[in-house]
Write a protein that holds these residues in place. Structure first.
Motif, PDB file in Angstrom:
ATOM      1  N   TRP A  23      34.630  45.132  47.465  1.00  0.00           N
ATOM      2  CA  TRP A  23      35.962  44.662  46.996  1.00  0.00           C
ATOM      3  C   TRP A  23      36.224  43.230  47.398  1.00  0.00           C
ATOM      4  N   VAL A  26      35.060  40.476  45.220  1.00  0.00           N
ATOM      5  CA  VAL A  26      35.579  40.325  43.907  1.00  0.00           C
ATOM      6  C   VAL A  26      37.187  39.755  44.110  1.00  0.00           C
ATOM      7  N   CYS A  28      39.713  40.651  46.759  1.00  0.00           N
ATOM      8  CA  CYS A  28      40.658  41.421  47.511  1.00  0.00           C
ATOM      9  C   CYS A  28      40.511  40.812  48.783  1.00  0.00           C
ATOM     10  N   THR A  42      34.146  52.124  43.748  1.00  0.00           N
ATOM     11  CA  THR A  42      33.608  50.461  43.816  1.00  0.00           C
ATOM     12  C   THR A  42      33.739  49.848  42.690  1.00  0.00           C
ATOM     13  N   PRO A  43      34.024  48.576  42.874  1.00  0.00           N
ATOM     14  CA  PRO A  43      34.190  47.592  41.645  1.00  0.00           C
ATOM     15  C   PRO A  43      33.135  47.683  40.720  1.00  0.00           C
ATOM     16  N   LEU A  49      40.726  44.142  37.801  1.00  0.00           N
ATOM     17  CA  LEU A  49      40.799  44.794  38.845  1.00  0.00           C
ATOM     18  C   LEU A  49      42.349  44.822  39.349  1.00  0.00           C
TER      19      LEU A  49
END
Length: 54
Positions: A23, A26, A28, A42-43, A49
């Motif tokens: 995360w 991406v 965060c 999970t992404p 998101l």
């Protein structure tokens, strides 16, 4: 806490951290990333998101 439970706790935390790092990659922050693992798993790809949306 017995030695057996301590190892399970440590292994669980290591897996949780592994998913949280995904995360952070991406966008965060770490506190958001740990909560996102619980809420969203999970992404997946580059989709929107909701975990990291201000």
């Amino acid at each position: 806490m017995s030695k057996g439970w301590g190892w399970w706790f440590l292994a669980g935390f290591a897996v949780w951290t592994f998913f949280a790092v995904q995360w952070t990659e991406v966008g965060c922050d770490y506190p958001e990333a740990y909560l996102a693992v619980i809420r969203f798993g999970t992404p997946e790809g580059l989709e929107f998101l909701p975990a990291c949306a201000g």
